[in-house]
Every structure is written in structure tokens, then in C-alpha cells.
Design a protein around this motif. Sequence first.
Motif, short mmCIF file in Angstrom:
data_model
loop_
_atom_site.label_atom_id
_atom_site.label_comp_id
_atom_site.label_asym_id
_atom_site.label_seq_id
_atom_site.Cartn_x
_atom_site.Cartn_y
_atom_site.Cartn_z
N GLU A 320 73.74 -0.62 78.79
CA GLU A 320 74.58 -1.54 77.89
C GLU A 320 75.78 -2.01 78.43
OE1 GLU A 320 75.15 -3.90 74.93
OE2 GLU A 320 73.69 -2.72 75.14
N THR A 321 76.66 -1.36 79.39
CA THR A 321 77.66 -1.72 80.39
C THR A 321 76.91 -2.88 81.29
OG1 THR A 321 78.59 0.63 80.19
CG2 THR A 321 79.35 -1.17 82.08
N LEU A 322 75.80 -2.58 82.01
CA LEU A 322 75.52 -3.53 82.73
C LEU A 322 74.55 -4.79 82.32
CD1 LEU A 322 73.97 -0.65 85.09
CD2 LEU A 322 76.07 -1.75 85.74
N LEU A 323 74.12 -4.63 81.00
CA LEU A 323 73.42 -5.73 80.52
C LEU A 323 74.08 -6.28 79.41
CD1 LEU A 323 70.04 -3.75 80.89
CD2 LEU A 323 70.79 -5.83 82.31
N GLY A 324 75.08 -5.90 78.96
CA GLY A 324 75.81 -6.16 77.64
C GLY A 324 77.19 -6.55 77.72
N LYS A 325 77.92 -6.65 76.67
CA LYS A 325 78.94 -7.21 76.75
C LYS A 325 80.26 -6.76 77.91
CE LYS A 325 83.46 -7.41 73.91
NZ LYS A 325 84.17 -6.91 72.44
N PRO A 326 80.40 -5.54 78.51
CA PRO A 326 81.09 -5.21 79.78
C PRO A 326 80.62 -5.98 81.04
CG PRO A 326 80.66 -3.06 78.75
CD PRO A 326 79.69 -4.42 77.80
N ARG A 327 79.51 -6.45 81.01
CA ARG A 327 78.98 -7.27 82.11
C ARG A 327 79.17 -8.66 81.88
NH1 ARG A 327 74.61 -6.44 86.04
NH2 ARG A 327 74.95 -8.09 87.47
N HIS A 328 78.95 -8.98 80.72
CA HIS A 328 79.64 -10.31 80.27
C HIS A 328 81.07 -10.86 80.73
CE1 HIS A 328 76.06 -12.56 78.56
NE2 HIS A 328 76.01 -11.57 78.02
N GLU A 329 81.82 -9.80 80.13
CA GLU A 329 83.20 -9.90 80.39
C GLU A 329 83.50 -9.75 81.94
OE1 GLU A 329 84.80 -6.82 77.81
OE2 GLU A 329 84.72 -7.99 75.95
N MET A 330 83.15 -9.02 82.58
CA MET A 330 83.43 -8.98 83.97
C MET A 330 83.21 -10.41 84.85
SD MET A 330 81.64 -7.03 87.08
CE MET A 330 80.05 -8.29 87.24
N HIS A 331 81.95 -10.96 84.35
CA HIS A 331 81.35 -12.20 84.91
C HIS A 331 82.40 -13.36 84.16
CE1 HIS A 331 78.08 -11.09 87.39
NE2 HIS A 331 77.59 -10.47 86.29
N ASN A 332 82.85 -13.36 83.00
CA ASN A 332 83.74 -14.41 82.59
C ASN A 332 85.12 -14.44 83.28
OD1 ASN A 332 81.93 -15.32 80.46
ND2 ASN A 332 82.46 -13.83 78.95
N TYR A 333 85.58 -13.00 83.64
CA TYR A 333 86.62 -12.90 84.06
C TYR A 333 86.60 -13.49 85.79
CZ TYR A 333 91.23 -10.85 85.90
OH TYR A 333 92.36 -10.64 86.12
N LEU A 334 85.69 -13.19 86.29
CA LEU A 334 85.33 -13.70 87.71
C LEU A 334 85.35 -15.28 87.59
CD1 LEU A 334 82.60 -11.32 89.01
CD2 LEU A 334 85.03 -11.62 90.15
N GLU A 335 84.53 -15.68 86.59
CA GLU A 335 84.25 -17.08 86.60
C GLU A 335 85.69 -18.00 86.06
OE1 GLU A 335 80.83 -17.17 84.32
OE2 GLU A 335 79.68 -15.77 85.75
N THR A 336 86.52 -17.38 85.70
CA THR A 336 87.85 -17.92 85.35
C THR A 336 88.90 -17.81 86.12
OG1 THR A 336 88.41 -16.10 83.77
CG2 THR A 336 87.33 -18.05 82.72
#
Length: 385
Positions: A320-336
Motif C-alpha cells: 500500500e505504501t508502494l502502490l497507494g497514497k504514500p507513493r502518490h504523495e512522494m511523486h506529487n512532491y517530486l513533481e512540484t
Amino acid sequence: MNFILLLLIFSALTFWFVLKKKNMDIWFFSYLKNVISRPKIKEPVHIMFCFADHFEPQWKNRDNIDLERERVDRWFKDYPAMAEQHKDADGHMPKHCFFYPEEEYRYEHLAKLSDMCYRGFGEIEIHLHHDNDTPENFTKVMTNFANTLHNDHGALPVNPETGQIMYAFIHGNWSLDNSLPNGYMCGINNEIALLKQTGCYVDMTLPSAPSPAQTKKVNSIYYATGIPGGCKAHNTGVDVEVGKAASGDLMLIQGPLGVALKWRTPKGLPRIENSDVRNTMPPLKSRVDQWVDSHIHVKGRPEWLFIKVHTHGTQEDSMETLLGKPRHEMHNYLETKYNDGENYILHYVSAREMYNIVKAAEAGESGNPNLYRDFVLPKPSFKPL
């Protein structure tokens, strides 16, 4: 005065005990030196981000193939759904690198992973767990597995000059080049040279802290030279440098390692930042910041930063960490924060692409690293289902 001296001695001994307990005595002072010597950058910073996965469908399971299938199918279904929501500055989705264990090979699993890679979601490389091995057996195993991945799945590149099948490598149990005490989980001295012989173009095992297999050299991209009859040759090495020829047997690209002052234990103590991402080690914003601040780069090209993190993706607790919300949030942070186009420019890369961009820097190339994703080794063909 004697009391103060005793207090200082006691404090120093206590500090050393803490370092020894976590095997930090191996790398801590190199880490401090690395922090002090980080160069300042005036240009926009390009960030190459690579996610390396010790992808083990048989983790704690040797008999239940249905469980293996459930794990692989979860990634086959959920990873594309997550990754296609994210893009880097070049329009690329995150590229997950499946370092697949030779000893767990099943055609059906690799067929699904190859299909994902065919659709642009990552690439496949080699992982290996072995113990009490011999050079002859190791050479045979690695050569045969590389041939299988390339011929049956289109999963590995071919060196355009030599025709040799090439692969990136992560050693199981961190014990690259017989680096654990008593040769545990390896058994082969001078494994570095054997990896080169069998087509390995880069090792991505490190960091391995708190394991004693961790090297003195940290936060680096460098060449190691095997020691005939010796082990842990990669404990030190020669930094990859702009304008300098390759030196040694094998390139190593390390992930960030350090002391996390902003990410603490429940007791309030700093943690070891070792680039591991899982349910108990989520990809927090403070961790992403530290990965960037680790400033791993080719000497002479400080405006190109290389971040390699790792995980064990088939473990249910971490999915869930790797495929769910935590991973989304990591990429969102990288992309902003790290893709504003002025201060930072983000590039999602595979292990092969990261290596190619390192080689481009070594050759003196500059500017936009997106131009050098296939600089030395071409993209594998991969086979769709």
C-alpha cells in the motif's frame, strides 16, 4: 578539570559505542566529510530519480505459487494505475526497476513484468541470493540468466560494440563481493571482476546500512576494482569524473545514506537514512529533501543529481505504501518542489538510463540529461503479452 576530562572521555566512548552498535563506525566519518565538501550549484539542478526493487515473489514462501501470482498480479494491475498519473519534465512516467532474483525465476512472472516494461512502466534487471558459491557456478548462473531474460523476455540490452548481453545488479542480503563477515550469503572473493566478465555494467546494491556489508565510501558514483583472492573491494574506489576515463572493473551507483535529523524514532532519536522505502519507512517529504541534499553526482557535473532508492516490493505490508497514497504523495512532491523548471528539473529514469546519463557526464556532456537516456546502452525491446 579532571571531571570535565572524564566526562569528555565518557561521552566519546558512549558515542563510539552507539556508532558500533549500528555499524555506523564504518561510514559515519566519511558521511561527515561528504557533507562538508558538497559543492555549491548556481545552475538549475537536474534530478535523476530511480526506484530499484528487490522484487521477490517467493519472499518467505517457497511452495505456494498462488501467493506468488497474487503478488505479481497486484503490481501488474496497480502499478500502471498509479504511475500513469505522474510525469517528469520529459513526459515520462516513473520507471520502476524490477531487480528479479535468478533463483526465483518463473516464465509467467517475467512475462507480465516484461509487458509492463513494454508499456513504459519500468525495466528489468538482475538480483541474486546465493551462499557458499564458487566462481565457476556464479559465472554459469549469471550468464544463463542474462541469456534467458534477453532471449525469452527482451528484458536486457546488448552492448552495441561487443554484442554482449548487459545487466544491472543488486546482490541479495547486501553481501556484494563477499562483504559480510565469514563470507555469509556469498562465498566468492573477487566477485566484482566476475560481474564485469558476465556483463554487469553497474551495481546498485548500496547503501546497505545498518548491515556490516556497508562500505566506507558513501553517497558516491565510482569505480571499484576486484582484488584477486580478496573481498569487499568496493569499500573504496575512484570517483566517476567528467573528462576522465573509466577506471576499474565495475561502476557502482549508491543511493543516499546519512543521519536523518528531521525523521526520528518514537523515542525522538535520529534515524539512519538508507534509501529504503517500505511501510515502516515511508517516503516522507523530509526524506525526499534529504535524498536531494545528499548530492550524489559525477565529479565535475554537480548540477546533475542522482537519487536511487530501493524497496522489497512483493512484501504485502509494504504494497500500500508502494502502490497507494504514500507513493502518490512522494511523486506529487517530486513533481512540484523538484520540477519547477527554474531551480529543479525532474527526470524519472531506469537503472540503465541512470547509468547512461552518468556515462554521458563522464564523457563531458552537459545540458539536458534527457538527451542521454540511451547514451551507451540501448533500450531493451521487451515483449508484450
